[in-house]
Write a protein that holds these residues in place. Structure first.
Motif, mmCIF file in Angstrom:
data_model
loop_
_atom_site.group_PDB
_atom_site.id
_atom_site.type_symbol
_atom_site.label_atom_id
_atom_site.label_comp_id
_atom_site.label_asym_id
_atom_site.label_seq_id
_atom_site.Cartn_x
_atom_site.Cartn_y
_atom_site.Cartn_z
ATOM 1 N N ALA A 126 -24.536 -45.986 -31.734
ATOM 2 C CA ALA A 126 -24.144 -44.838 -30.920
ATOM 3 C C ALA A 126 -25.312 -44.389 -30.061
ATOM 4 O O ALA A 126 -26.478 -44.570 -30.423
ATOM 5 N N LEU A 127 -25.003 -43.766 -28.932
ATOM 6 C CA LEU A 127 -26.031 -43.346 -27.988
ATOM 7 C C LEU A 127 -27.005 -42.347 -28.595
ATOM 8 O O LEU A 127 -28.204 -42.392 -28.323
ATOM 9 N N ASP A 128 -26.513 -41.419 -29.425
ATOM 10 C CA ASP A 128 -27.417 -40.408 -29.968
ATOM 11 C C ASP A 128 -28.429 -40.994 -30.944
ATOM 12 O O ASP A 128 -29.430 -40.342 -31.268
ATOM 13 N N GLN A 129 -28.200 -42.237 -31.381
ATOM 14 C CA GLN A 129 -29.158 -42.897 -32.265
ATOM 15 C C GLN A 129 -30.339 -43.484 -31.493
ATOM 16 O O GLN A 129 -31.278 -43.993 -32.099
ATOM 17 N N GLU A 131 -32.460 -41.765 -29.784
ATOM 18 C CA GLU A 131 -33.568 -40.815 -29.739
ATOM 19 C C GLU A 131 -34.792 -41.399 -30.449
ATOM 20 O O GLU A 131 -34.725 -41.823 -31.592
ATOM 21 N N LEU A 151 -27.516 -40.903 -21.470
ATOM 22 C CA LEU A 151 -28.095 -39.890 -22.355
ATOM 23 C C LEU A 151 -27.516 -38.506 -22.067
ATOM 24 O O LEU A 151 -27.434 -37.662 -22.978
ATOM 25 N N ARG A 153 -24.527 -37.899 -21.653
ATOM 26 C CA ARG A 153 -23.278 -37.819 -22.425
ATOM 27 C C ARG A 153 -23.505 -37.250 -23.819
ATOM 28 O O ARG A 153 -22.585 -36.685 -24.416
ATOM 29 N N VAL A 154 -24.690 -37.447 -24.363
ATOM 30 C CA VAL A 154 -24.975 -36.967 -25.729
ATOM 31 C C VAL A 154 -26.036 -35.862 -25.694
ATOM 32 O O VAL A 154 -26.699 -35.591 -26.697
ATOM 33 N N SER A 155 -26.199 -35.236 -24.512
ATOM 34 C CA SER A 155 -27.113 -34.099 -24.331
ATOM 35 C C SER A 155 -28.547 -34.418 -24.729
ATOM 36 O O SER A 155 -29.252 -33.575 -25.300
#
Length: 326
Positions: A126-129, A131, A151, A153-155
């Motif tokens: 997932a994109l938030d991973q 970070e 990025l 999209r996931v703030s």
């Protein structure tokens, strides 16, 4: 038959008049003009123009297509005058324009519909991973824009990941060796990495109409080489039909230039749209040109992402004359 000095002199003066066109520039007697130099990376959307050159649909005296390993080198070649025209994405064209490069967009090659992607190593799904992860990006080209949009999209801000500057020709080796955790890349590298176990986190399909490849020319080239540019645009559309009708023949003719066999080329064509003349006219022409608003929105987003600096004049950047003449 013998000629006197007077007759020879008269014949010589007559030949000068023929060449000069009664006072006009010595066009017919001048050395032939160098062919237009068009540069692009191996993106499949540029295949029609390469096919036009390889198939003889355009004279080699008019156009020479130069292959570059990555977009950063194409941008550099355009800036220093090594090439007259280039295949670039809209964001790359905007970055050039912001650096005071006088350019015009005269043709839409393609619209990406899933061919540009962010892929990650197994374990990242997932994109938030992303970070804190190392993301390989061709920073001067499309990659920086795509990772920024993803990025959002996931703030996550752009600085939440470690950007590793990496040209396209190093993507596969860097991914295989673990130098990066994720990559912003495109076909044909996309398919090969997915086959090797990478996971796709984001693609151009999620931002429809934003990842567009265009033919960018220098303003002075458009003014002085219009006939050659017109021939190139017409040849592109003719080769586009041949490519869509017989991808196998196109793949065989282009060979290593695209690093794609028939199967891979068909797969790539399924992830991009190749607009014909009518759609090109809609995108480039008139007060409500389809790309006009895209340029405004994209330039604003690039500024907010820190990817665009300086003054930007969008008026007059889109030129529909050449596609209207097809």
């Amino acid at each position: 038959m013998q000629f006197g000095v007077g007759m020879i002199r008269r014949r010589f003066l007559q030949s000068l008049l023929v060449c000069a066109g009664a006072g006009k520039v010595l066009t017919a007697c001048s050395p032939p003009t160098e062919p237009l130099r068009f540069g692009a990376n191996a993106w499949p959307g540029y295949a029609p123009l390469r096919l036009a050159e390889a198939s003889g649909l355009i004279s080699p005296e008019r156009l020479r297509v130069l292959d570059f390993p990555n977009s950063s080198m194409v941008l550099s070649a355009f800036r220093n005058g090594t090439i007259d025209a280039a295949g670039l994405t809209l964001d790359e064209a905007l970055a050039l324009a912001a650096s005071r490069q006088p350019l015009r967009i005269v043709l839409v090659f393609d619209v990406s519909d899933g061919a540009d992607v962010i892929v990650a190593r197994p374990g990242i799904s997932a994109l938030d991973q992303l970070e804190g992860c190392r993301v390989g990006v061709e920073t001067e080209a499309l990659g920086a824009y795509l990772i920024g949009r993803a990025l959002e999209r996931v703030s996550l801000p752009l600085h939440s990941v470690e950007i590793v500057s990496m040209p396209l020709d190093r993507h596969e080796s860097a991914f295989a060796s673990g130098q990066v955790d994720a990559l912003v890349t495109f076909e044909p590298v996309r398919s090969r990495l997915l086959e090797a176990g990478a996971s796709e986190l984001f693609s151009s399909r999620e931002i429809p109409g934003e990842i567009v490849d265009v033919l960018v020319v220098r303003e002075d080239v458009l003014r002085t080489r219009r006939a050659d540019l017109q021939a190139a645009v017409s040849a592109h559309f003719e080769a586009r039909l041949a490519l869509l009708a017989d991808p196998a023949a196109a793949a065989e003719r282009l060979g290593a230039r695209l690093s794609l066999d028939e199967v891979a080329l068909r797969a790539a064509l399924g992830l991009i749209q190749l607009p014909g003349p009518e759609e090109n006219r809609r995108l480039l022409g008139g007060a409500d040109a389809g790309l006009a608003q895209v340029l405004v929105t994209m330039s604003s987003r690039m500024k907010s992402l820190g990817l665009l600096e300086g003054e930007l004049v969008l008026k007059g950047m889109l030129v529909a004359d050449l596609v209207e003449a097809v």
